[in-house]
Design a protein around this motif. Structure first.
Motif, PDB file in Angstrom:
ATOM      1  N   THR A   1      22.539  72.279  61.710  1.00 15.70           N
ATOM      2  CA  THR A   1      22.356  72.281  60.253  1.00 15.70           C
ATOM      3  C   THR A   1      21.601  73.546  59.811  1.00 15.70           C
ATOM      4  OG1 THR A   1      20.204  71.196  60.352  1.00 15.70           O
ATOM      5  CG2 THR A   1      22.142  69.740  60.257  1.00 15.70           C
TER       6      THR A   1
ATOM      7  N   PRO B   1      27.134  76.285  66.827  1.00 13.19           N
ATOM      8  CA  PRO B   1      28.135  75.202  66.801  1.00 13.19           C
ATOM      9  C   PRO B   1      28.120  74.503  65.433  1.00 13.19           C
ATOM     10  CG  PRO B   1      26.165  74.483  67.958  1.00 13.19           C
ATOM     11  CD  PRO B   1      25.925  75.909  67.568  1.00 13.19           C
ATOM     12  N   THR B   2      29.209  73.847  65.071  1.00 12.14           N
ATOM     13  CA  THR B   2      29.307  73.211  63.745  1.00 12.14           C
ATOM     14  C   THR B   2      28.272  72.095  63.575  1.00 12.14           C
ATOM     15  OG1 THR B   2      31.025  71.828  64.680  1.00 12.14           O
ATOM     16  CG2 THR B   2      31.767  73.675  63.329  1.00 12.14           C
ATOM     17  N   SER B   3      27.790  71.557  64.703  1.00 15.67           N
ATOM     18  CA  SER B   3      26.828  70.449  64.617  1.00 15.67           C
ATOM     19  C   SER B   3      25.448  70.891  64.115  1.00 15.67           C
ATOM     20  CB  SER B   3      26.676  69.804  65.997  1.00 15.67           C
ATOM     21  OG  SER B   3      26.381  70.816  66.944  1.00 15.67           O
TER      22      SER B   3
ATOM     23  N   SER C   1      30.390  81.728  65.001  1.00 11.90           N
ATOM     24  CA  SER C   1      30.481  80.307  65.328  1.00 11.90           C
ATOM     25  C   SER C   1      30.672  80.189  66.829  1.00 11.90           C
ATOM     26  CB  SER C   1      31.651  79.666  64.583  1.00 11.90           C
ATOM     27  OG  SER C   1      32.853  80.188  65.086  1.00 11.90           O
TER      28      SER C   1
ATOM     29  N   LYS D   1      31.254  75.591  71.435  1.00  7.41           N
ATOM     30  CA  LYS D   1      30.500  74.557  72.155  1.00  7.41           C
ATOM     31  C   LYS D   1      29.082  75.058  72.417  1.00  7.41           C
ATOM     32  CE  LYS D   1      31.168  71.376  75.971  1.00  7.41           C
ATOM     33  NZ  LYS D   1      30.056  71.689  76.890  1.00  7.41           N
TER      34      LYS D   1
END
Ligand code: ADP
Ligand code: MG
Length: 344
Positions: A106, A102-104, A135, A138
């Motif tokens: 790091t 997910p984009t969250s 990617s 969710k």
């Protein structure tokens, strides 16, 4: 005419796997062991097999990033797969990792994941050789595949248990289930300083795959059947019995419980309930003819006799007082969302 649709929850996880299995014709010559065991065994040469297993960890289903660090998650993703190779008595050699990110998340978190993953596989002499990176809209999705090897004749399946065989388990059971409960309960808190609480949490977050124990059992030729305890003793023994076409009796007072599990106060269930229904201990559950008990003990794999295989189908639990209760499989089923069995 009404269209009748069947819900996946009507079948449950194992019913669904059976249904998928029916679409895959067996090829016993090339794949002596296919769907239904801890790993598939694929013929490489007349004497050796490639063992193959894959397991997913999905955020919100298998883990919560509020209660696990990424290092532990990487470790666990490796361990749960290595454990399936151990459960066949094999040696894990190579692995592949596929991530849905997910984009969250790091870069440092991904680094931490692979730090934990690498430490765990390196301890077993296993190397990462590939995978896939995507990617995820969710949540974090992790899929790990491990490839191992074994002598074809030494592979230990779930199907070889015979009436009279003793049932053994390595290590202790229930710590991981209790550790998960502690992680989830706000009042105990993840930051507890109590060493026993820390130990239970560690057993949940960073289980140790019993590869050396599985290998010793395979080399010795002493075990008749084996499975790893991933869903809970009652559920995994249920699989072993089903595949072997036999039943089982467990001795309640023989099930090994750690001093940590029996000493921590305020847990919602009895220690034995975590052992039977908790899951994720990743210990090895195996059977062996009764006359080989001394030889099993001489392997020094920290194994305890916890019961016996019976001709009578189904599972039963014999209490300390000699009372016999039926025992239903009560581990985790992804679609029934079942965690506990109806034993009392
Ligand atoms: P474990 O708990 O040992 O990982 P599982 O309960 O996940 O085992 O799976 C049981 C068996 O079913 C294994 O042989 C596994 O490879 C097979 N299996 C599970 N899901 C699928 C699927 N979607 N397609 C094919 N085989 C599957
Ligand atoms: Mg397994």
């Amino acid at each position: 005419m009404a269209i009748i649709t069947m819900k996946i929850s009507d079948l449950g996880e194992f019913g669904l796997i059976d249904r998928i299995g029916k679409t895959a014709p067996r090829n016993a010559r090339r794949a002596p062991i296919g769907i239904g065991d801890d790993a598939a065994a694929l013929l490489l040469s007349p004497s050796s097999v490639l063992l193959a297993t894959t397991d997913m960890l999905i955020e919100g289903v298998h883990f919560d990033l509020k209660t696990t660090d990424l290092y532990s998650l990487g470790w666990k993703a490796a361990a749960v797969n290595l454990s399936d190779i151990a459960a066949m008595g094999g040696v894990p050699r190579f692995c592949l990792t596929a991530l849905g990110i997910p984009t969250s998340l790091t870069v440092e978190q991904v680094d931490e994941f692979y730090r934990g993953f690498s430490v765990c596989i390196r301890k077993q002499g296993t190397v990462l050789v590939g995978g896939d990176t995507c990617s995820s809209p969710k949540g974090l999705i992790i899929s790990v595949t491990v490839l191992g090897e074994a002598d074809r004749k030494r592979v230990i399946t779930r199907a070889g248990a015979r009436p009279g065989d003793l049932i053994y388990v390595t290590g202790t059971l229930g710590d991981s289930g209790a550790g998960l409960e502690i992680l989830r309960s706000a009042e105990c808190g993840v930051r507890s300083k109590n060493p026993a609480v820390r130990k239970l949490i560690e057993r949940h977050l960073r289980p140790i795959p019993r590869v050396a124990e599985g290998k010793k059992l395979a080399l010795s030729g002493l075990a008749s059947a084996m499975i790893d305890v991933s869903d809970g003793l009652s559920s995994d023994l249920g699989h072993l019995c089903e595949q072997s076409g036999e039943g089982a009796e467990l001795f309640a007072d023989r099930i090994p419980l750690s001093k940590e599990l029996t000493s921590v106060k305020g847990l919602k269930q009895q220690p034995l309930e975590y052992a039977l229904f908790g899951g994720e201990d990743y210990e090895l559950l195996f059977t062996s003819p009764v006359e080989l008990e001394r030889e099993i003990m001489s392997l020094r794999i920290r194994a305890t006799v916890i019961g016996a295989i019976t001709r009578r189908k189904g599972m039963r639990m014999v209490t300390e007082k000699g009372e016999i209760h039926p025992l239903a499989p009560g581990g985790y089923d992804h679609f029934l969302r079942l965690r506990r069995g109806p034993v009392r």
